[in-house]
Motif scaffolding. Sequence first.
Motif, short mmCIF file in Angstrom:
data_model
loop_
_atom_site.label_atom_id
_atom_site.label_comp_id
_atom_site.label_asym_id
_atom_site.label_seq_id
_atom_site.Cartn_x
_atom_site.Cartn_y
_atom_site.Cartn_z
N ILE A 138 0.92 -1.27 -0.17
CA ILE A 138 -0.08 -0.09 -0.24
C ILE A 138 0.72 1.13 -0.01
CG2 ILE A 138 -0.35 0.25 2.64
CD1 ILE A 138 -3.03 1.07 2.13
N LEU A 139 1.91 1.29 0.59
CA LEU A 139 2.77 1.96 0.43
C LEU A 139 3.21 2.79 -0.77
CD1 LEU A 139 4.35 4.64 2.40
CD2 LEU A 139 6.42 2.66 2.48
N ASN A 140 3.85 1.74 -1.59
CA ASN A 140 4.26 1.99 -2.95
C ASN A 140 3.11 2.33 -3.72
OD1 ASN A 140 6.77 1.67 -2.37
ND2 ASN A 140 7.14 -0.26 -3.47
N TYR A 141 2.01 1.92 -3.41
CA TYR A 141 0.70 2.37 -4.19
C TYR A 141 0.54 3.79 -4.02
CZ TYR A 141 -4.07 2.98 -5.73
OH TYR A 141 -5.26 3.31 -6.14
N PHE A 142 0.48 4.20 -2.55
CA PHE A 142 0.20 5.74 -2.43
C PHE A 142 1.45 6.42 -3.18
CE2 PHE A 142 1.01 9.41 0.53
CZ PHE A 142 -0.34 9.82 0.47
N LEU A 143 2.61 6.07 -3.08
CA LEU A 143 3.57 6.81 -3.65
C LEU A 143 3.55 7.18 -5.37
CD1 LEU A 143 6.97 5.73 -1.73
CD2 LEU A 143 5.62 8.03 -1.30
N SER A 144 2.91 6.04 -5.75
CA SER A 144 2.62 6.10 -7.39
C SER A 144 1.56 6.98 -7.61
CB SER A 144 2.34 4.61 -7.64
OG SER A 144 0.92 4.35 -7.18
N LEU A 145 0.65 7.31 -6.74
CA LEU A 145 -0.32 8.42 -6.90
C LEU A 145 0.18 9.72 -6.99
CD1 LEU A 145 -3.10 7.35 -4.13
CD2 LEU A 145 -2.88 6.71 -6.92
N PHE A 146 1.52 10.00 -6.60
CA PHE A 146 2.20 11.03 -6.98
C PHE A 146 3.26 10.94 -8.04
CE2 PHE A 146 0.40 11.10 -2.47
CZ PHE A 146 -0.33 12.58 -2.56
N GLY A 147 3.39 10.02 -8.62
CA GLY A 147 4.60 9.56 -9.74
C GLY A 147 5.61 9.16 -9.16
N ILE A 148 5.83 8.62 -8.05
CA ILE A 148 7.17 8.37 -7.28
C ILE A 148 6.95 6.80 -7.33
CG2 ILE A 148 8.46 8.11 -5.27
CD1 ILE A 148 6.95 10.93 -4.37
N THR A 149 8.02 6.07 -7.88
CA THR A 149 8.32 4.65 -7.92
C THR A 149 8.90 4.29 -6.54
OG1 THR A 149 8.56 4.69 -10.44
CG2 THR A 149 9.25 2.79 -9.17
N GLY A 150 8.30 3.70 -5.78
CA GLY A 150 8.75 3.27 -4.19
C GLY A 150 9.86 1.99 -4.63
N PRO A 151 10.74 1.98 -3.70
CA PRO A 151 11.66 0.81 -3.69
C PRO A 151 10.98 -0.37 -3.20
CG PRO A 151 11.98 2.22 -1.79
CD PRO A 151 10.82 2.88 -2.42
N ASP A 152 11.63 -1.58 -3.25
CA ASP A 152 11.31 -2.75 -2.58
C ASP A 152 11.98 -2.70 -1.33
OD1 ASP A 152 10.55 -5.14 -2.07
OD2 ASP A 152 11.84 -6.25 -3.47
N TRP A 153 11.25 -2.12 -0.41
CA TRP A 153 11.65 -1.64 0.99
C TRP A 153 12.53 -2.79 1.65
CZ3 TRP A 153 10.97 3.38 2.37
CH2 TRP A 153 10.17 4.32 1.58
N LEU A 154 11.90 -3.95 2.04
CA LEU A 154 12.32 -5.00 2.82
C LEU A 154 13.58 -5.73 2.08
CD1 LEU A 154 8.97 -6.32 4.54
CD2 LEU A 154 10.72 -4.54 5.21
N ASN A 155 13.79 -5.62 0.75
CA ASN A 155 14.77 -6.51 0.33
C ASN A 155 15.83 -5.38 -0.39
OD1 ASN A 155 13.69 -9.13 0.43
ND2 ASN A 155 12.07 -8.21 -0.92
#
Length: 303
Positions: A138-155
């Motif tokens: 859900i965090l990366n989905y939320f970031l994508s709404l602002f055009g930001i590609t989130g990292p693979d946080w835990l890896n």
Amino acid sequence: MELNRKKKLKWDKIVPLLFIAPWVFGFLVFTLGPLLYSLFISFFDWPIVGKATFIGIGNYKTMFTNDPLFWKSLWVTAKFALFFVPLNIIIALVLAILLNQNIKGHSFFRTFFYLPSVISGVALAMIWAWVFNGEYGILNYFLSLFGITGPDWLNNTKWALVAMVIASLWGQGQMMLIFLAGLKGISKEMYEAASIDGANKLTQFFKITLPLLTPTIMFNLITTIISAFQQLTLALVLTGGGPLKSTYFYAMYEYENAFKYFKMGYSSANAWFMFLIVLGLTMLVFKSSSAWVYYEGEVKKKK
């Protein structure tokens, strides 16, 4: 008559001891006893199964001179504490100030912010595993709404520890309530007098609220430092110490030495060294408190 009076006085002294006896027994058997026993076995090569061999300070020598994981885990924990401790205190204080306002529904919000602190650590870790998932989190989905590609946080070695800090900040309901209690203890007359003198809200915060809240800040600072150096559950469930040991906390290092490699003596030595670190930091806070902790009615002497 005098004899009955003496018996009553004697019984009055015994009754309080009977009430505290269960706690004293539990403390001696389940806290102090195991604590001293762990210090004892830290001087032994003590496998769970097998013969214990006395090696003196051998475990401590190995820990400092021949175990790179010791220094790695200590460094990871120190970095985590460096970010977690101040952020945890600041966020809890801000929430407490907001909840201290007399607004509609404030009781609901107090309950809402406190609830995460009573959730099981494992359950909370599973929730954050879904939040931080690199593909459908859900965090990366939320970031994508602002055009930001989130990292693979835990890896990702750069972001895994950041994810641990964010997840750890979630359950601060208890600290928030302690701050809220401290705010409630500040006299309203002080704010009224300051307002009459022309002090605005910001000035009141730095001149009244913050100084009178320093005893509470000191208490929360000590408990947060202890919590930071004991972090285990989130990393154990979310990353297992990875990737590439980037979230390999000291508590996990102790845990694995004891229950994965069955080196109980060595793990006890690890635990006692961490005890000394936390004790030293706590004493440092107490030692410095005379310079920054204020109590109502106290007058600081100028040097």
